[in-house]
Design an enzyme around this catalytic site. Structure first.
Site, PDB file in Angstrom:
ATOM      1  N   TYR A   1      67.874  58.264  15.206  1.00 33.81           N
ATOM      2  CA  TYR A   1      67.711  57.132  14.300  1.00 33.81           C
ATOM      3  C   TYR A   1      67.146  55.932  15.057  1.00 33.81           C
ATOM      4  O   TYR A   1      66.188  55.283  14.613  1.00 33.81           O
ATOM      5  CB  TYR A   1      69.052  56.773  13.664  1.00 33.81           C
ATOM      6  CG  TYR A   1      69.035  55.518  12.828  1.00 33.81           C
ATOM      7  CD1 TYR A   1      68.372  55.483  11.606  1.00 33.81           C
ATOM      8  CD2 TYR A   1      69.673  54.355  13.267  1.00 33.81           C
ATOM      9  CE1 TYR A   1      68.351  54.319  10.838  1.00 33.81           C
ATOM     10  CE2 TYR A   1      69.662  53.200  12.506  1.00 33.81           C
ATOM     11  CZ  TYR A   1      68.992  53.182  11.291  1.00 33.81           C
ATOM     12  OH  TYR A   1      68.969  52.037  10.545  1.00 33.81           O
TER      13      TYR A   1
ATOM     14  N   LYS B   1      63.468  53.940  14.616  1.00 31.61           N
ATOM     15  CA  LYS B   1      63.370  52.498  14.392  1.00 31.61           C
ATOM     16  C   LYS B   1      62.496  51.837  15.460  1.00 31.61           C
ATOM     17  O   LYS B   1      61.700  50.941  15.168  1.00 31.61           O
ATOM     18  CB  LYS B   1      64.770  51.865  14.383  1.00 31.61           C
ATOM     19  CG  LYS B   1      65.570  52.120  13.115  1.00 31.61           C
ATOM     20  CD  LYS B   1      64.912  51.431  11.921  1.00 31.61           C
ATOM     21  CE  LYS B   1      65.763  51.461  10.681  1.00 31.61           C
ATOM     22  NZ  LYS B   1      65.109  50.807   9.529  1.00 31.61           N
TER      23      LYS B   1
ATOM     24  N   ASN C   1      75.661  45.551  12.674  1.00 28.55           N
ATOM     25  CA  ASN C   1      76.410  46.057  11.521  1.00 28.55           C
ATOM     26  C   ASN C   1      76.461  44.981  10.435  1.00 28.55           C
ATOM     27  O   ASN C   1      76.780  43.821  10.708  1.00 28.55           O
ATOM     28  CB  ASN C   1      77.838  46.422  11.936  1.00 28.55           C
ATOM     29  CG  ASN C   1      77.872  47.522  12.970  1.00 28.55           C
ATOM     30  OD1 ASN C   1      77.720  48.690  12.647  1.00 28.55           O
ATOM     31  ND2 ASN C   1      78.058  47.146  14.228  1.00 28.55           N
TER      32      ASN C   1
END
Length: 397
Positions: free
Chosen positions: A117, A121, A146
């Site tokens: 992931y 990105k 987050n």
């Protein structure tokens, strides 16, 4: 201004779209820009519309991405592939409008963030940086930590959303290590930064490992306000929020604090049956008295209802002091300093709402002057009532 949002149905997208409409419809006048059209694009949008949107857009938020695929190959397809498609269409129409790219702190590829992931990105970031060099377009790359806030999907990729949802709905949670620290970004702070970007007031940064270092000439962009808290701190706060209807105690929620933002988030997950809760009314033939809210540092609020012709109070305090605020009915408040015969009086009414101090060392009462209507008084005391130290002594005014 025409604004395109890809990933418009995601957590960030929904919040951004809703707040852009507030500006478009004149409900939010705190910003300098106006909006003509908001183009919402998501995975179920007709792909042919992307051409029209990219041709006419004056500003783009590329929030589209994949973070929970069926297989790892979908990371690159969803996070890099779509970004490439978006850039190709912009080039097709020679549209060099500013673009915000929603990336992730995982793109640092450090430690636990070294993942497929994160790599997808990172590749997407470089694609947009290269696009900016080639075309001169302004690109804002944000590596979000987050995220939390209303409308975030629980049991997906946000521990805060899961904890809020489960605790609000009496479901179990699992915390393996209370000391794990998270860096958290609140959705409303993120949205304000997105508006700053539209106005050309974005905040730039560089990265020292995974630490964000604000820097005016930084390659990346960042929201300047985040919160570092442990899982244990999050759970303890949520448990105190959950118990508030029973304790009536409102924990400390200073302005712009994590606790204040978490409480708003928690409330957004409450089920319908918990949206209201009963309060204990102490009822007698004179009327009723009900505690409304207690605070950890600033006393408590109550409401007193006196029936027609009734006198309540007739007591004094050494240190405790109160505000009496009549909100309905017609009454008389009397106060007399202990050891004195002088009485000070205040005629009060719900037609002219005012706050009256109940002074320390003064015995006081409140009289309902009406023969037909109840007298309703909101009361604030500077301390929570302690039955072991009531600081309340009977004496008629």
């Amino acid at each position: 201004m025409n604004i395109l949002i890809t990933g418009a149905k995601g957590f960030v997208g929904k919040n951004l779209v809703a707040n852009l409409y507030n500006i478009k419809n004149g409900k939010n006048r705190t910003r300098s820009f106006s909006i003509d059209n908001i183009y919402e694009f998501d995975v179920d949008t007709d792909i042919s519309l992307l051409d029209e949107y990219c041709q006419n857009a004056d500003f783009i938020f590329n929030l589209a991405g994949v973070n929970r695929p069926q297989n790892n190959e979908e990371f690159m397809k969803g996070n890099f592939g779509f970004a490439s498609t978006l850039i190709d269409i912009l080039k097709k129409y020679n549209n060099t409008c500013p673009v915000v790219l929603s990336s992730s702190i995982q793109a640092t590829l450090i430690g636990r963030y070294d993942s497929d992931y994160g790599r997808s990105k990172k590749v997407g970031e470089e694609l947009f940086f290269d696009y900016a060099k080639e075309t001169g377009a302004k690109v804002f790359v944000y590596r979000f930590p987050n995220l939390f806030g209303k409308w975030c999907r629980p049991n997906y990729n946000s521990a805060v959303a899961t904890f809020c949802n489960n605790i609000a709905n009496d479901l179990p949670i699992q915390v393996n290590d209370r000391n794990i620290q998270l860096e958290l970004l609140y959705i409303d702070d993120l949205i304000e930064e997105m508006f700053d970007a539209i106005e050309g007031k974005e905040h730039h940064c560089e990265f020292n490992g995974i630490e964000t270092v604000l820097k005016d000439d930084g390659r990346y962009c960042a929201v300047p306000k985040t919160h570092k808290v442990t899982l244990g701190e999050i759970v303890d706060l949520l448990e105190s929020f959950k118990s508030q209807p029973q304790t009536l105690i409102m924990p400390k929620i200073p302005d712009n604090s994590f606790a204040k933002k978490l409480y708003s988030t928690f409330l957004s997950y409450l089920p319908k049956e918990k949206t209201s809760f009963p309060l204990k009314m102490n009822i007698d033939d004179r009327g009723s008295f009900t505690e409304l809210l207690k605070t950890t540092e600033c006393g408590q609020f109550s409401v007193n209802i006196s029936k027609p012709g009734i006198t309540k109070g007739q007591h004094w305090h050494n240190s405790k002091w109160e505000f009496f605020i009549v909100v309905a009915g017609h009454g008389l408040i009397q106060e007399r300093k202990i050891g004195s015969d002088e009485i000070i009086e205040f005629e009060v009414s719900g037609d002219k709402i005012e706050a009256i101090h109940m002074l320390p060392g003064y015995t006081h009462n409140i009289i309902n002057l009406s023969d037909t209507e109840n007298l309703v008084t909101v009361m604030w005391a500077n301390e929570q009532f302690d039955p072991n130290r009531p600081d309340t002594f009977f004496e008629k005014v």
